[in-house]
Design an enzyme around this catalytic site. Structure first.
Site, PDB file in Angstrom:
ATOM      1  CB  CYS A 145     -11.725  -1.793   2.004  1.00 34.35           C
ATOM      2  SG  CYS A 145     -10.816  -1.522   0.758  1.00 34.35           S
ATOM      3  CB  ILE A 206      -6.941  -8.424  11.450  1.00 35.78           C
ATOM      4  CG1 ILE A 206      -5.791  -8.764  11.210  1.00 35.78           C
ATOM      5  CG2 ILE A 206      -7.295  -8.781  12.854  1.00 35.78           C
ATOM      6  CD1 ILE A 206      -4.493  -8.035  11.589  1.00 35.78           C
ATOM      7  CB  THR A 208      -4.599  -4.801   5.178  1.00 37.76           C
ATOM      8  OG1 THR A 208      -5.560  -3.745   4.552  1.00 37.76           O
ATOM      9  CG2 THR A 208      -4.652  -6.087   4.158  1.00 37.76           C
ATOM     10  N   GLY A 232       0.436 -10.028   5.064  1.00 33.25           N
ATOM     11  CA  GLY A 232       1.518 -10.997   4.946  1.00 33.25           C
ATOM     12  C   GLY A 232       2.321 -11.201   6.609  1.00 33.25           C
TER      13      GLY A 232
END
Lengths: 319, 264
Positions: A145, A206, A208, A232
């Site tokens: 994260c 993966i 971000t 995205g």
């Protein structure tokens, strides 16, 4: 949505092709999962999808104690993608096990828990709390994260730390352990190998890509946390490249994702070496996308005479 | 209330004198259940850019014809795409979403305070409150005279209106909040509803507190999912709050008492 597509969602059609995959000992009825943090605990999407049809639901990242997350603004749209800096807001492991997990299990959903710790000990404790008897199918290990200061990505960018944290959780739980890798490293294959050596059953990738945006009127970063994670369609080529590279170097299966918006995208991930895929940001855009992708994968298999989806895993990879 | 996804057929989508667009949509009957203040999450693009849906307040709904109305301002790539949808085209809608305005007792004296495009959700609220025999007075703040055309629909509902323009081209010259401050004592309102720029709503809430009138406002924030899953549209209503509320799910409507504004 065309009526033709609706026909393919019929159970009879799905039964003619084998969509099941094996993700490091975790058998999924189809390869389509929804990514952690993009699907809440399933409730929010019930008006749009039959969540029991999903290969698995990967729930929001869970910490030992409730976590209130990062300051606002937390999200911002960028070209064909979005930045987020949610900061692992979640109600803590107790609420997950007592409230949210039973809800999903009652609906016949295969649940992959996602855990995040600040220390090695926290990961161990969380791992020990989520075992087979809890009803959870597997543990996704959040070591990537980008939005939390302690832990988070710190665990996922150093091969020794990756080895240690995977190994510790493996010892604590009897469930398959799937570390989620950060793309914010110079050589992801080194991290992947460390995770494999630590005993990972599969790899999720993966997470971000770290990024930011600037508000030129205010002359300051848009996000309250300054940096955020980019997701995205914008990150799809990066994700595919990393999965392709890792698939060539390791033996354990990959749960691949990054900008999947269609069955075509999902097939690219599968052919790059993913045994299963996760849909993330796409859920925000089309809340029914996950089931739509399952239907369209079946559609593709019938049209191309492919009996088993697993035959396509890594089909594009030159060893 | 059932949340659903549907294709709304565009009946009309034109730029009005105000400079804003008004869109009329033919949709399945879902909106008849919608509460004023709730929003629709609309896919404003065909492909991956713009990517995310955009939230739009329900501006009005006509039960008899099943027509849904939106009012929007050109702000960026999403609204630009929307402005180019022709009559007969379709837009992809999720809704109704969020928590709307709560109704006062039938017959209550109600003040509405709108600013700019923030007028949008107040129209549907006014319609529903008129049905409940409430007595409504609308204070409206605009930049200039042309934006007042949006008020005609309120007038048709029988709502009294009092306007302020920044440039003095109509009504009171200055801020609508100064107008409200002048007039509020004589109105003896039971409740105030407001939507517009946050600084305006903050001042309205402060005036309401002075006169101990309860009220509600509608907040805005960037949203991704719109359904409470992504936790993106977070904010703390009061600085001492531990938790972040989510505008899409806990709001967008909040009561004045839930809020704390920094007026400086």
């Amino acid at each position: 949505m065309s009526t033709r597509r609706k026909n393919f969602s019929e159970q009879s059609v799905l039964e003619t092709v084998d969509l099941s995959v094996n993700l490091g000992g975790l058998c999924l009825k189809n390869p389509v999962t929804v990514a952690s943090g993009t699907f809440g605990y399933g409730r929010e999407y019930e008006p749009f999808v039959d969540i029991s049809r999903l290969g698995a639901v990967i729930v929001k990242g869970t910490t030992l104690k409730p976590n209130s997350g990062n300051p606002a603004p937390r999200i911002y749209e960028t070209a064909s993608g979005m930045l987020n800096s949610i900061g692992l807001e979640n109600p803590g492991i107790e609420d997950f096990l007592n409230i949210h997990l039973p809800y999903l299990l009652e609906r016949g959903v295969s649940v992959i828990a996602n855990i995040a710790g600040n220390t090695l000990e926290e990961y161990e404790t969380l791992g020990a709390m989520i075992r087979k008897q809890s009803g959870v199918a597997a543990i996704e290990l959040n070591i990537s994260c980008p939005n939390v200061k302690k832990g988070g990505m710190h665990f996922g960018t150093d091969p020794d730390m990756v080895f240690q944290v995977v190994n510790a959780v493996k010892k604590a739980t009897d469930l398959p352990v799937i570390p989620k890798l950060s793309p914010n490293v110079s050589d992801i294959t080194i991290i992947a190998q460390a995770a494999q050596a630590g005993g990972a059953n599969a790899l999720s990738m993966i997470n971000t890509l770290m990024g930011m945006a600037i508000d030129i009127e205010k002359r300051k970063p848009v996000l309250g946390n300054i940096f955020g994670g980019l997701s995205g369609p914008a990150i799809k080529p990066v994700a595919l490249r990393m999965i392709y590279q890792v698939h060539r170097e390791i033996d354990i299966p990959i749960l691949g994702g990054g900008g999947i918006m269609s069955a075509t995208d999902a097939l690219e991930f599968i052919m790059a070496g993913s045994s299963a895929v996760s849909i993330g940001t796409g859920n925000f855009v089309q809340p029914g996308i996950s089931v739509q992708v399952i239907n369209e994968l079946a559609d593709y298999m019938i049209a191309n005479n492919i009996p088993r989806i697993s035959d396509l895993i890594g089909a594009a990879v030159r060893k | 209330m059932i949340v659903s996804q549907m294709q709304g057929m565009v009946i009309d989508n034109t730029q009005k004198k105000s400079g804003w667009y008004e869109m009329e949509l033919s949709t399945p009957s879902f909106a008849s259940d919608a509460q004023p203040g709730q929003f629709l999450h609309i896919k404003t693009g065909d492909g991956n850019y713009p990517l995310l849906r955009r939230p739009f307040s329900i501006c009005d709904f006509d039960k008899d014809t099943g027509r849904l109305f939106l009012m929007y301002k050109l702000l960026g790539s999403g609204t630009e795409w929307l402005s180019n949808v022709m009559s007969g085209g379709y837009v992809d809608i999720i809704g109704p979403l969020g928590r709307g305005f709560t109704y006062p007792a039938p017959g209550a004296r109600v003040i509405l305070v709108g600013g700019g495009i923030g007028i949008a959700p107040l129209l549907y609220l006014a319609r529903r409150l008129t049905e409940r025999k409430c007595r409504l007075l609308m204070f409206y703040g605009a930049e200039e005279r042309c934006q007042l055309s949006a008020l005609n629909k309120f007038k048709r509902l029988g709502v009294g209106t009092d306007v302020a323009t920044r440039d003095g081209s109509a009504g009171f010259t200055g801020l609508v909040t100064d107008l409200v401050q002048q007039k509020i004592a004589s109105e003896k309102a039971d409740v105030i509803y407001t939507c517009g720029p946050e600084i305006m709503m903050a001042k309205v809430a402060a005036i309401a507190a002075q006169y101990q009138i309860p009220g509600e406002l509608s907040l805005e924030e960037y949203m991704a999912c719109g359904v409470g899953a992504c936790l993106g549209c977070a904010r703390k209503l009061k600085t001492r709050d531990d938790n972040f509320i989510k505008i899409c799910k806990d709001g967008p409507v909040f009561s004045f008492s839930q809020m704390e504004f920094d007026l400086n």
